[in-house]
Design a protein around this motif. Structure first.
Motif, PDB file in Angstrom:
ATOM      1  N   GLY A  40     -16.527 -18.280   1.601  1.00  0.00           N
ATOM      2  CA  GLY A  40     -15.475 -19.280   1.565  1.00  0.00           C
ATOM      3  C   GLY A  40     -15.360 -19.957   2.910  1.00  0.00           C
ATOM      4  O   GLY A  40     -15.901 -19.483   3.916  1.00  0.00           O
ATOM      5  N   VAL A  41     -14.650 -21.074   2.939  1.00  0.00           N
ATOM      6  CA  VAL A  41     -14.480 -21.869   4.148  1.00  0.00           C
ATOM      7  C   VAL A  41     -13.021 -21.826   4.560  1.00  0.00           C
ATOM      8  O   VAL A  41     -12.118 -22.030   3.740  1.00  0.00           O
ATOM      9  N   LYS A  42     -12.769 -21.542   5.822  1.00  0.00           N
ATOM     10  CA  LYS A  42     -11.408 -21.474   6.360  1.00  0.00           C
ATOM     11  C   LYS A  42     -11.363 -22.229   7.681  1.00  0.00           C
ATOM     12  O   LYS A  42     -12.364 -22.328   8.392  1.00  0.00           O
ATOM     13  N   ASP A  43     -10.178 -22.721   8.017  1.00  0.00           N
ATOM     14  CA  ASP A  43     -10.024 -23.287   9.353  1.00  0.00           C
ATOM     15  C   ASP A  43      -9.581 -22.192  10.318  1.00  0.00           C
ATOM     16  O   ASP A  43      -9.320 -21.057   9.919  1.00  0.00           O
ATOM     17  N   ARG A  44      -9.528 -22.518  11.602  1.00  0.00           N
ATOM     18  CA  ARG A  44      -9.216 -21.524  12.628  1.00  0.00           C
ATOM     19  C   ARG A  44      -7.887 -20.832  12.365  1.00  0.00           C
ATOM     20  O   ARG A  44      -7.764 -19.614  12.481  1.00  0.00           O
ATOM     21  N   ALA A  55     -14.933 -17.171  15.199  1.00  0.00           N
ATOM     22  CA  ALA A  55     -15.953 -18.171  14.885  1.00  0.00           C
ATOM     23  C   ALA A  55     -16.487 -17.949  13.470  1.00  0.00           C
ATOM     24  O   ALA A  55     -17.569 -18.396  13.136  1.00  0.00           O
ATOM     25  N   GLY A  56     -15.687 -17.269  12.629  1.00  0.00           N
ATOM     26  CA  GLY A  56     -16.128 -16.866  11.303  1.00  0.00           C
ATOM     27  C   GLY A  56     -16.403 -15.372  11.299  1.00  0.00           C
ATOM     28  O   GLY A  56     -16.573 -14.760  12.354  1.00  0.00           O
ATOM     29  N   PHE A  57     -16.414 -14.764  10.107  1.00  0.00           N
ATOM     30  CA  PHE A  57     -16.675 -13.328  10.061  1.00  0.00           C
ATOM     31  C   PHE A  57     -17.061 -12.902   8.652  1.00  0.00           C
ATOM     32  O   PHE A  57     -16.825 -13.612   7.669  1.00  0.00           O
ATOM     33  N   TYR A  58     -17.664 -11.735   8.588  1.00  0.00           N
ATOM     34  CA  TYR A  58     -18.021 -11.098   7.324  1.00  0.00           C
ATOM     35  C   TYR A  58     -17.024  -9.992   7.042  1.00  0.00           C
ATOM     36  O   TYR A  58     -16.779  -9.127   7.889  1.00  0.00           O
ATOM     37  N   ASP A  59     -16.421 -10.030   5.864  1.00  0.00           N
ATOM     38  CA  ASP A  59     -15.441  -9.031   5.444  1.00  0.00           C
ATOM     39  C   ASP A  59     -16.180  -7.941   4.676  1.00  0.00           C
ATOM     40  O   ASP A  59     -16.532  -8.116   3.512  1.00  0.00           O
ATOM     41  N   VAL A  96     -14.455 -23.844   9.847  1.00  0.00           N
ATOM     42  CA  VAL A  96     -14.749 -25.261  10.025  1.00  0.00           C
ATOM     43  C   VAL A  96     -14.373 -25.684  11.446  1.00  0.00           C
ATOM     44  O   VAL A  96     -13.609 -25.010  12.133  1.00  0.00           O
ATOM     45  N   GLY A  97     -14.941 -26.811  11.865  1.00  0.00           N
ATOM     46  CA  GLY A  97     -14.516 -27.402  13.124  1.00  0.00           C
ATOM     47  C   GLY A  97     -15.402 -27.113  14.311  1.00  0.00           C
ATOM     48  O   GLY A  97     -15.104 -27.553  15.424  1.00  0.00           O
ATOM     49  N   LEU A  98     -16.505 -26.358  14.112  1.00  0.00           N
ATOM     50  CA  LEU A  98     -17.417 -26.084  15.226  1.00  0.00           C
ATOM     51  C   LEU A  98     -18.543 -27.116  15.255  1.00  0.00           C
ATOM     52  O   LEU A  98     -18.955 -27.626  14.208  1.00  0.00           O
ATOM     53  N   PRO A  99     -19.073 -27.412  16.439  1.00  0.00           N
ATOM     54  CA  PRO A  99     -20.291 -28.226  16.490  1.00  0.00           C
ATOM     55  C   PRO A  99     -21.391 -27.550  15.687  1.00  0.00           C
ATOM     56  O   PRO A  99     -21.451 -26.319  15.600  1.00  0.00           O
ATOM     57  N   GLU A 100     -22.286 -28.342  15.122  1.00  0.00           N
ATOM     58  CA  GLU A 100     -23.266 -27.813  14.169  1.00  0.00           C
ATOM     59  C   GLU A 100     -24.096 -26.672  14.741  1.00  0.00           C
ATOM     60  O   GLU A 100     -24.318 -25.659  14.085  1.00  0.00           O
ATOM     61  N   GLN A 101     -24.578 -26.834  15.992  1.00  0.00           N
ATOM     62  CA  GLN A 101     -25.427 -25.795  16.564  1.00  0.00           C
ATOM     63  C   GLN A 101     -24.679 -24.478  16.682  1.00  0.00           C
ATOM     64  O   GLN A 101     -25.199 -23.405  16.340  1.00  0.00           O
ATOM     65  N   LEU A 102     -23.435 -24.538  17.145  1.00  0.00           N
ATOM     66  CA  LEU A 102     -22.642 -23.317  17.258  1.00  0.00           C
ATOM     67  C   LEU A 102     -22.281 -22.785  15.878  1.00  0.00           C
ATOM     68  O   LEU A 102     -22.260 -21.573  15.648  1.00  0.00           O
ATOM     69  N   GLN A 103     -21.992 -23.698  14.954  1.00  0.00           N
ATOM     70  CA  GLN A 103     -21.642 -23.300  13.588  1.00  0.00           C
ATOM     71  C   GLN A 103     -22.773 -22.501  12.959  1.00  0.00           C
ATOM     72  O   GLN A 103     -22.561 -21.428  12.376  1.00  0.00           O
ATOM     73  N   HIS A 104     -23.992 -23.006  13.075  1.00  0.00           N
ATOM     74  CA  HIS A 104     -25.122 -22.362  12.413  1.00  0.00           C
ATOM     75  C   HIS A 104     -25.486 -21.039  13.074  1.00  0.00           C
ATOM     76  O   HIS A 104     -25.827 -20.066  12.380  1.00  0.00           O
ATOM     77  N   SER A 105     -25.411 -20.951  14.404  1.00  0.00           N
ATOM     78  CA  SER A 105     -25.723 -19.678  15.050  1.00  0.00           C
ATOM     79  C   SER A 105     -24.657 -18.631  14.727  1.00  0.00           C
ATOM     80  O   SER A 105     -24.970 -17.457  14.528  1.00  0.00           O
ATOM     81  N   THR A 118     -10.975 -24.328  21.796  1.00  0.00           N
ATOM     82  CA  THR A 118     -10.515 -25.290  20.800  1.00  0.00           C
ATOM     83  C   THR A 118     -11.416 -26.507  20.698  1.00  0.00           C
ATOM     84  O   THR A 118     -11.361 -27.233  19.716  1.00  0.00           O
ATOM     85  N   ASP A 119     -12.277 -26.729  21.686  1.00  0.00           N
ATOM     86  CA  ASP A 119     -13.235 -27.823  21.625  1.00  0.00           C
ATOM     87  C   ASP A 119     -14.585 -27.369  21.077  1.00  0.00           C
ATOM     88  O   ASP A 119     -15.548 -28.136  21.052  1.00  0.00           O
ATOM     89  N   GLY A 120     -14.657 -26.098  20.649  1.00  0.00           N
ATOM     90  CA  GLY A 120     -15.909 -25.576  20.129  1.00  0.00           C
ATOM     91  C   GLY A 120     -16.917 -25.245  21.194  1.00  0.00           C
ATOM     92  O   GLY A 120     -18.119 -25.184  20.930  1.00  0.00           O
ATOM     93  N   VAL A 121     -16.473 -25.010  22.408  1.00  0.00           N
ATOM     94  CA  VAL A 121     -17.377 -24.748  23.528  1.00  0.00           C
ATOM     95  C   VAL A 121     -17.322 -23.263  23.895  1.00  0.00           C
ATOM     96  O   VAL A 121     -16.228 -22.711  24.062  1.00  0.00           O
ATOM     97  N   PRO A 122     -18.470 -22.566  24.017  1.00  0.00           N
ATOM     98  CA  PRO A 122     -18.454 -21.160  24.419  1.00  0.00           C
ATOM     99  C   PRO A 122     -17.767 -21.001  25.765  1.00  0.00           C
ATOM    100  O   PRO A 122     -17.998 -21.778  26.683  1.00  0.00           O
ATOM    101  N   SER A 123     -16.926 -19.975  25.864  1.00  0.00           N
ATOM    102  CA  SER A 123     -16.184 -19.816  27.112  1.00  0.00           C
ATOM    103  C   SER A 123     -15.809 -18.369  27.330  1.00  0.00           C
ATOM    104  O   SER A 123     -15.406 -17.685  26.415  1.00  0.00           O
ATOM    105  N   LEU A 124     -15.956 -17.913  28.582  1.00  0.00           N
ATOM    106  CA  LEU A 124     -15.422 -16.614  28.988  1.00  0.00           C
ATOM    107  C   LEU A 124     -14.439 -16.809  30.128  1.00  0.00           C
ATOM    108  O   LEU A 124     -13.330 -16.284  30.117  1.00  0.00           O
TER     109      LEU A 124
END
Length: 516
Positions: free
Chosen positions: A62-66, A118-122, A132-141, A242-248
């Motif tokens: 399923g698809v969910k927002d943050r 960033a999404g998860f498996y239950d 939803v809402g991530l840049p495609e490259q981050l979304q797919h990885s 919130t901008d879809g950018v990896p951050s620590l």
């Protein structure tokens, strides 16, 4: 410790409360969601091919927002971790100087849930949730990482891997098992990105582990460098802002107490390194075999040679409750090498004259930390650790004595005997003080932190609590091979799973249906 380990398990395999039906999506949202579901199908095929593990069943998804994902995980956190567990662990962290007095542990974990999504498996429902809402490259990885968790579950049963010990009983065991699960998924995600970038040739069973330059880079990079690496974007290891950018840096995780950062990052960073080393000059079939005899301690993850040599920890048991009659037991868990190292490093960060903490934890063989609390919320921590040699034990004991001196600004008294040595420090007022007591006996180390202390007019101790606790520990102490304990717990876990399967209806009817 236990909450962090359970938090990690929740992030991979939570069981959610019943959710209400979402509002009817707009036409544009329908197209967006369907595109993500179609991408998940394609990525699942790629992940299966790259890792050499077939998808045994379609994955409901399923698809969910943050915000929806955040709400679901927060509900899980409330359902799975009672307030009393948070309070107990927070008090233990503060007793040992790992948290500042201002830290609210539950709120910290809620804030991390907000950030680290960033999404998860239950695993319980066998469903994949795509954010939803991530840049495609981050979304797919990110999808590749979570889809692989579904494949892992189908082949290796994540729930059974984690079942023998709860994270409250043995946080070290839970972290080790999570390191295998998350480390394997992280290597898979890296391989997926490398295939997408044509760095790895399509149709060949290659991995980053087979390319010496890439493998060496991943093994040598520190956590900050790994978090900044673009190819790791989208992993729950580093979070996505919130901008879809990896951050620590400048994140909730980045500003959290060291021990929280260490425990949350460990399964991804050190788990990845364990899997890379396990895969080097071997095949994925060899890595698959590890799941049938999975690591049981963070020491095995940090030192893979110990895992492959079959070195198991000791099960350390003792009881100090008889000596602490006015206190109630409130904590009982195994810390392990990773948490001991983080414990020492936390203080080394503050007291810079302390030595490099890593070597002082490397000779770990087993330990147990008990916590006791009275009606005034005063906490006594009692920790026993077993080491590979007397020299290893002495190094750890001396480090603990140095920590006590640095924290309380006073010197310890040091006594030596035929078989061991002890350090004792008192702090606080004469009638309401506390003691820190460290004792090495052969290759064992005892730490008693926070026992009450009262002096008479001549300055002599008149509160026997520390002495009685010491006697209670040594008289009740046992060390057993972990293999037997694990075997018994695995058998009990299998019985529980079988009983649940026969007595409980399927809470997710249709979970095997291939519908999105």
């Amino acid at each position: 410790m236990c909450v962090v380990a359970l938090f990690l398990a929740t992030a991979v395999a939570p069981a959610f409360a019943q959710e209400t039906s979402p509002p009817e999506p707009l036409a544009g949202e329908e197209a967006r969601d369907q595109a993500l579901l179609d991408a998940a199908d394609s990525i699942a095929e790629q992940v299966s091919r790259i890792r050499g593990l077939p998808l045994l069943n379609e994955i409901p998804r399923g698809v969910k927002d943050r915000e929806e994902l955040r709400t679901m995980l927060i509900e899980q956190l409330h359902d799975e971790i009672p307030e009393a567990i948070f309070v107990a662990e927070e008090q233990m962290f503060k007793r040992l100087g790992l948290f500042g007095p201002e830290v609210n542990y539950r709120q910290l974990m809620l804030d991390l849930l907000t950030e680290q999504i960033a999404g998860f498996y239950d695993q319980s429902a066998k469903e994949l949730y795509i954010m939803v809402g991530l840049p495609e490259q981050l979304q797919h990885s990110a999808m590749a990482h979570e889809i692989f968790h579904a494949i892992q579950d189908q082949h290796f049963d994540i729930g059974a891997l984690l079942a023998p010990f709860s994270s409250q009983e043995n946080g070290d065991f839970a972290l080790a098992r999570m390191a295998l699960i998350e480390g394997d998924a992280t290597v898979l995600m890296i391989d997926y990105v490398l295939y997408e970038e044509k760095t790895l040739p399509a149709g060949r069973a290659l991995s980053a582990a087979d390319i010496p330059m890439i493998a060496a880079m991943l093994l040598e990079m520190d956590t900050e460098q790994l978090a900044a690496a673009e190819q790791l974007g989208g992993s729950a290891m580093i979070g996505v802002n919130t901008d879809g950018v990896p951050s620590l840096t400048d994140s909730v995780l980045g500003s959290a107490p060291r021990i929280v950062r260490d425990l949350l990052l460990f399964p991804y960073v050190e788990g990845m390194r364990f899997v890379l080393r396990a895969r080097a000059n071997r095949t994925w079939t060899d890595v698959d075999a590890i799941y049938t005899n999975a690591p049981v301690s963070t020491s095995q993850i940090l030192h893979p040679e110990r895992y492959f040599a079959g070195e198991l920890p000791l099960d350390v048991r003792f009881d100090a409750s008889e000596a602490l009659a006015e206190y109630e037991p409130m904590f009982d868990s195994v810390l392990g090498e990773l948490q001991l190292r983080s414990w020492l490093a936390t203080h080394a960060d503050v007291y810079t004259h302390l030595p490099e903490p890593g070597p002082a934890a490397e000779g770990w063989r087993g330990d147990r930390l008990l916590g006791y609390r009275n009606e005034q919320d005063q906490v006594v921590a009692v920790h026993v650790s077993s080491w590979e040699s007397e020299d290893d034990a002495r190094e750890f004991a001396q480090y603990q004595a140095q920590i006590a001196e640095a924290r309380y600004g006073t010197s310890t008294s040091h006594q030596t005997g035929t078989h061991g040595e002890s350090w004792c420090l008192r702090h606080g007022p004469e009638t309401d003080g506390h003691r820190v007591y460290v004792e090495r006996w052969g290759e064992l180390v005892l730490l008693i932190e926070g026992a009450p202390s009262t002096l008479d007019e001549e300055g002599a101790e008149i509160d026997p609590t520390t002495y009685l606790a010491r006697q209670a520990v040594w008289s009740s102490l046992s060390r057993m091979p972990f293999e037997g304990t694990l075997r018994d717990r695995e058998a009990a876990a299998r019985e529980d799973i079988a009983e649940d399967a026969t007595s409980s209806p399927n809470p997710h009817p249709g979970a095997d249906d291939p519908s999105p």
